[in-house]
Motif scaffolding. Structure first.
Motif, PDB file in Angstrom:
ATOM      1  N   VAL A 300       0.841  -1.148  -0.147  1.00 18.01           N
ATOM      2  CA  VAL A 300       0.156  -0.080  -0.006  1.00 18.01           C
ATOM      3  C   VAL A 300       0.786   1.268  -0.037  1.00 18.01           C
ATOM      4  O   VAL A 300       1.701   1.434   0.859  1.00 18.01           O
ATOM      5  CB  VAL A 300      -0.936  -0.062   1.209  1.00 18.01           C
ATOM      6  CG1 VAL A 300      -1.626   1.244   1.283  1.00 18.01           C
ATOM      7  CG2 VAL A 300      -1.898  -1.282   1.300  1.00 18.01           C
ATOM      8  N   PHE A 302       0.886   5.379  -0.992  1.00 20.81           N
ATOM      9  CA  PHE A 302       0.040   6.489  -1.224  1.00 20.81           C
ATOM     10  C   PHE A 302       1.142   7.452  -2.092  1.00 20.81           C
ATOM     11  O   PHE A 302       0.507   8.313  -2.740  1.00 20.81           O
ATOM     12  CB  PHE A 302      -0.518   7.158   0.029  1.00 20.81           C
ATOM     13  CG  PHE A 302      -1.550   6.527   0.343  1.00 20.81           C
ATOM     14  CD1 PHE A 302      -1.708   5.070   0.400  1.00 20.81           C
ATOM     15  CD2 PHE A 302      -2.438   7.233   1.053  1.00 20.81           C
ATOM     16  CE1 PHE A 302      -3.150   4.507   1.003  1.00 20.81           C
ATOM     17  CE2 PHE A 302      -3.890   6.801   1.481  1.00 20.81           C
ATOM     18  CZ  PHE A 302      -4.041   5.459   1.532  1.00 20.81           C
ATOM     19  N   TYR A 311      -5.788   6.580  -3.929  1.00 22.35           N
ATOM     20  CA  TYR A 311      -5.217   6.930  -2.885  1.00 22.35           C
ATOM     21  C   TYR A 311      -3.984   7.731  -2.939  1.00 22.35           C
ATOM     22  O   TYR A 311      -3.757   8.500  -1.971  1.00 22.35           O
ATOM     23  CB  TYR A 311      -4.498   5.596  -2.203  1.00 22.35           C
ATOM     24  CG  TYR A 311      -5.713   4.440  -2.149  1.00 22.35           C
ATOM     25  CD1 TYR A 311      -6.632   4.538  -1.163  1.00 22.35           C
ATOM     26  CD2 TYR A 311      -5.806   3.433  -3.022  1.00 22.35           C
ATOM     27  CE1 TYR A 311      -7.638   3.432  -1.260  1.00 22.35           C
ATOM     28  CE2 TYR A 311      -6.526   2.489  -3.129  1.00 22.35           C
ATOM     29  CZ  TYR A 311      -7.718   2.450  -1.953  1.00 22.35           C
ATOM     30  OH  TYR A 311      -8.484   1.587  -1.868  1.00 22.35           O
ATOM     31  N   CYS A 312      -3.339   8.009  -4.098  1.00 19.47           N
ATOM     32  CA  CYS A 312      -2.124   8.815  -4.108  1.00 19.47           C
ATOM     33  C   CYS A 312      -2.801  10.339  -4.639  1.00 19.47           C
ATOM     34  O   CYS A 312      -2.011  11.019  -4.507  1.00 19.47           O
ATOM     35  CB  CYS A 312      -1.241   8.164  -5.384  1.00 19.47           C
ATOM     36  SG  CYS A 312      -1.896   8.357  -7.103  1.00 19.47           S
ATOM     37  N   THR A 323      -9.241   6.639   5.716  1.00 22.06           N
ATOM     38  CA  THR A 323      -9.176   6.261   4.275  1.00 22.06           C
ATOM     39  C   THR A 323      -9.051   4.718   4.107  1.00 22.06           C
ATOM     40  O   THR A 323      -8.333   4.170   5.007  1.00 22.06           O
ATOM     41  CB  THR A 323      -8.052   6.768   3.610  1.00 22.06           C
ATOM     42  OG1 THR A 323      -8.018   8.146   3.492  1.00 22.06           O
ATOM     43  CG2 THR A 323      -7.745   6.162   2.087  1.00 22.06           C
ATOM     44  N   VAL A 325      -8.502   1.175   2.421  1.00 21.71           N
ATOM     45  CA  VAL A 325      -7.787   0.160   1.396  1.00 21.71           C
ATOM     46  C   VAL A 325      -8.183  -1.176   1.862  1.00 21.71           C
ATOM     47  O   VAL A 325      -7.814  -1.679   3.007  1.00 21.71           O
ATOM     48  CB  VAL A 325      -6.228   0.846   1.459  1.00 21.71           C
ATOM     49  CG1 VAL A 325      -5.794  -0.367   0.307  1.00 21.71           C
ATOM     50  CG2 VAL A 325      -6.014   2.126   1.590  1.00 21.71           C
ATOM     51  N   VAL A 418       2.350   6.120   3.488  1.00 25.76           N
ATOM     52  CA  VAL A 418       1.219   7.086   3.220  1.00 25.76           C
ATOM     53  C   VAL A 418       1.921   8.584   3.402  1.00 25.76           C
ATOM     54  O   VAL A 418       2.853   8.659   4.145  1.00 25.76           O
ATOM     55  CB  VAL A 418       0.096   6.998   4.217  1.00 25.76           C
ATOM     56  CG1 VAL A 418      -0.618   5.697   3.973  1.00 25.76           C
ATOM     57  CG2 VAL A 418       0.554   7.176   5.592  1.00 25.76           C
TER      58      VAL A 418
END
Length: 850
Positions: A300, A302, A311-312, A323, A325, A418
């Motif tokens: 994962v 981001f 997400y990015c 958020t 995922v 992230v």
């Protein structure tokens, strides 16, 4: 192009592998096939041969031995199941019978170049699970409804199935290839990553019907890319020696395919999944494969753009909703497995600034499981800007295999990375209401534009599905959009500049109605609503006979639930009607198209309305007549504080109350409508952008929206010329189907635990509405307690014509006053008499005030 010759040169041609094709059949004497073991017709047609050509082409991609258009595994054993008749119709019962027989004869690979939107067809879905559980690798086309997002077909969207998308010969994603995310989880969660993999599906060469002369033809679609993968799997499986065949199962094949795949450029994870099929690398990986558990996606990140969209596209920040995922766990150890402990967040760089909540099912079956990550920044990260890293640890166990004494076990680490930024200002934060969005197949929720061929609203109505382009526009304009999948009592209004409600179908809790009134009037929250069409007669007009159930299928509500929306807005004096309109509208130099929208029939005094002339679709659909009307479709209203609702001024001590903006159509924000309508519907992202400039940035309303009319009196939804009663859209007489779908109607009350985001939020960020206790025992059926009375308490608009019969009492009163005054002035009173009269009046007035 995929290197099948590498395996052919090593002597692997699919021999010994049983491949089933569920399609339109295959002519028994077709010359391209040398190993058709069985062909069974499950339809009600008199002739069993393929008369359409789709099944022939699909079978040819898998196992044709004709040199002009060869298949991947020419020596595979083909089992042909004809489950579509000459009219391309099929029934669930035909599939169920065919599935049972496929299990009975021990099929290895099943290709389904078919799909539909009904992932709630439980007999079909459960039978697919059973196929996988019986060690059959199920491969299915992801669908041809791209480029709109949220358009995946079932069964390709099931986690145990290998869902295949399409690319062209230049390794570009095919425009028609359906996009993720899955919509099973909406509106109360978030979707999974699909497709699993992509491969060639544009202008592919394959077998033709013998009677058509030409031996080969080209075809495009994910119906083509699916058999490419199915044929490749048959070829790969034939390369595995007998002493290693126990390692082959739906999970191990999926793991090999996605881990050997190659990313294609300019395509995100919901478009290409894990990437392009790489047959040669998959072959090499399969030779050294050992049973294991893995993740999809494998990490994962981001910061990985554009691949890890959405997400990015939006960083995490403190005080934001978590958020979500969703990661698929693929268990190559066994058909079943389980978590032996809850997942664990292991912080890395700055990892203590991230709160990670988990949602998962303890049991993994068949071959797969689910892990949901709910990510939010802690209070310590309120002013932090940078990257947070860490790992999620997951421990999985499966039963021992034959001859083993101990259960199988694997501990895995999922890398997480992230991007975090300081909390944005309130004016830049927009909250999207997902909770009140319902979609097919939970029930017959109709299309939003009546000129579409597609009858259902099935794309999820989410900012990352059919409202993706709108989301991108908001991000480009500097706004941050958060998605609320809980009731409207679950968010802090002081954190957001605006609440955006688009095309709602769900009912509203009474407590939601009161909280939003308080949020707008007392806490300065702006409310923006995009509605859509509603008319009970039209709903009955578009019903149809379901060929499977032999029952009439009638919409449970319109494109929007206008009666519910009117309840929601009633405390502001705002109402929509049930006449449906089409046509162009103009605002300044911009023009848009109103596609099956509703109009505003009630609006408060002082508000500003945009009037435009549109076609009346009610007359067209119900009476086959044409007609137009000039109606208001867009409204702006500056609310008053709750204390000053009946006055023209507001207290300086209170926060400025919010604005309300309503528009009667959502089609121009919806990519599914823009791309599928009989008339191309231009987008109106500019309209939403201008609305936000007014509500969030304080830009001048008249500059951005020239031509608005300020109404001097209340616009009231009177019934024709009758000024004694209102005419508002009513709910259907039968609400039983709606009650089955609704989270609101069958709930006795709205308890705090319905705020589904709470378990995954940092404790310090959890919000509880102070006035919740006043309404939590008030059910939907008792909503009248929070709504205004049916008739207005304020005086009627003076611009309306008044029936003369209502003037007679006033005329009589005036005449009486004139006679009294004449009698009073007939004789001039003395000073003493005047004083006495004055004192008497004062005493009377004083008594009245008391």
């Amino acid at each position: 192009m995929l290197g099948a010759h590498v395996l052919w040169d090593n002597g692997y041609t699919g021999k010994g592998i049983k491949v089933a094709v569920f399609d339109t059949g295959l002519s028994r004497d077709h010359p391209h096939f040398r190993n058709v073991r069985e062909a069974i017709d499950y339809t009600n047609d008199e002739k069993s041969d393929d008369v359409i050509g789709h099944g022939t082409f699909v079978a040819g991609i898998i196992a044709s031995d004709y040199e002009g258009c060869p298949g991947f595994a020419p020596d595979a054993e083909l089992y042909i199941f004809r489950v579509f008749n000459k009219d391309k119709l099929s029934f669930t019962s035909w599939f169920l019978d065919a599935f049972n027989y496929a299990i009975h004869i021990g099929i290895d690979v099943l290709n389904l170049s078919i799909g539909g939107h009904d992932f709630m067809d439980r007999p079909f879905v459960d039978k697919i699970y059973e196929m996988s559980a019986n060690n059959i690798v199920v491969v299915s086309a992801i669908g041809n409804d791209g480029p709109t997002y949220g358009t995946l077909s079932n069964p390709a969207d099931q986690s145990d199935v290998i869902g295949v998308g399409s690319i062209d010969s230049f390794d570009k994603l095919s425009t028609f290839s359906s996009r993720g995310m899955t919509t099973w989880e909406l509106p109360h969660g978030y979707g999974r990553v699909k497709p699993d993999i992509v491969t060639y599906g544009s202008s592919v060469l394959g077998s033709n019907l013998p009677k058509l002369g030409t031996k080969c033809r080209t075809l495009s679609g994910t119906s083509v890319s699916s058999p490419v993968v199915a044929g490749a799997i048959a070829l790969l499986m034939s390369s595995v020696p007998q002493d290693r065949r126990h390692l082959i199962n739906p999970a191990s094949i999926k793991q090999v395919l996605i881990e050997s795949s190659q990313r294609i450029g300019d395509a995100n994870i919901f478009e290409q999944g894990n990437g392009k099929l790489n047959l040669v690398d998959a072959f090499k990986m399969l030779q050294r494969y050992t049973a294991k558990v893995s993740f999809s996606p494998s990490s994962v990140d981001f910061t990985d753009c554009p691949y890890f969209w959405p997400y990015c596209s939006q960083p995490i920040y403190h005080d934001g909703l978590p958020t979500i995922v969703n990661v698929t766990i693929i268990n190559g150890m066994d058909v079943s497995g389980q978590f032996i402990a809850p997942p664990k967040w292991i912080p890395g760089k700055n990892g203590n600034l991230l709160h990670v909540g988990f949602s998962y099912q303890e049991l993994l079956w068949p071959w797969t499981g689910h892990l949901g990550l709910h990510l939010s920044a802690t209070k310590a990260a309120a002013n932090f800007e940078g990257i947070i890293e860490g790992f999620v640890q997951v421990n999985i166990t499966s039963p021992p295999r034959l001859g083993e004494k101990q259960p199988r076990f694997q501990s895995m680490m999922l890398p997480v990375r992230v991007q975090v930024i300081p909390t944005p200002p309130r004016a830049k934060r927009i909250l999207w209401d997902q909770y009140h969005s319902l979609r097919y197949p939970s029930g017959f929720l109709p299309k939003d534009a009546l000129d579409m061929d597609e009858p259902f609203d099935w794309n999820g109505d989410h900012p990352h599905t059919n409202f993706r382009a709108m989301y991108q526009r908001l991000r480009e304009s500097g706004y941050f959009l958060e998605v609320l999948n809980s009731p409207l009592t679950c968010f802090d209004p002081k954190s957001y500049g605006a609440l955006l409600i688009v095309d709602p179908e769900e009912e509203f809790f009474p407590s939601e109605i009161k909280k939003i009134e308080e949020d707008v009037r007392a806490n300065g929250l702006n409310l923006i609503v995009f509605a859509d069409w509603y008319n009970v007669q039209v709903m009955n007009k578009i019903k149809f006979l379901d060929p499977n159930t032999k029952k009439d299928c009638t919409p449970v509500t319109g494109a929007s639930n206008i009666p519910a929306l009117n309840d929601f807005l009633s405390n502001f004096g705002i109402y929509f009607g049930d006449t449906i309109y089409n046509g162009e509208f103009t605002i300044g130099s911009r023009t848009g198209y109103y596609s099956s929208g509703t109009s505003i029939v009630g609006f408060p005094k002082g508000g500003r309305l945009l009037y435009t002339t549109l076609s009346n679709l009610n007359r067209q659909i119900l009476m086959s007549l044409s007609g137009t009307a000039r109606v208001p479709i867009l409204g702006f209203y500056q609310t008053l504080s709750m204390e000053d609702e009946l006055s023209s001024t507001s207290s300086e001590e209170d926060q400025n109350p919010g604005k309300i903006v309503v528009f009667g159509d959502s089609s121009c924000l919806d990519e599914a409508i823009q791309k599928a309508g009989a008339r191309y519907v231009d987008d109106c992202y500019w309209l939403l952008d201008n609305i936000l400039q007014v509500t969030q940035e304080g830009k001048d309303l008249n500059t951005l929206f020239p031509g608005l009319t300020q109404i001097e009196g209340h616009l009231l939804p009177y019934e024709g010329n009758d000024r004694t009663s209102w005419s508002l859209p009513k709910r259907p007489s039968d609400l039983s189907e709606m009650e089955k779908l609704s989270q609101v109607m069958h709930s006795k009350d709205l308890q705090g635990d319905m705020c589904s985001s709470h378990p995954f939020q940092v404790n310090e960020d959890k919000f509880y509405w102070e006035s919740h206790h006043k309404y939590h025992n008030l059910s939907w059926s008792n909503r009248a307690h929070v709504l205004p009375s049916e008739y207005p308490t304020y005086p009627p608009d003076t611009n309306h014509n008044i029936n003369p019969q209502y003037l007679y009492p006033y005329i009589l009163i005036i005449l009486a006053l004139v006679l009294l005054l004449a009698h009073f002035f007939r004789k001039k009173p003395t000073r003493q008499q005047a004083r006495s009269s004055s004192e008497a009046v004062q005493e009377a007035v004083a008594f009245k005030v008391q």
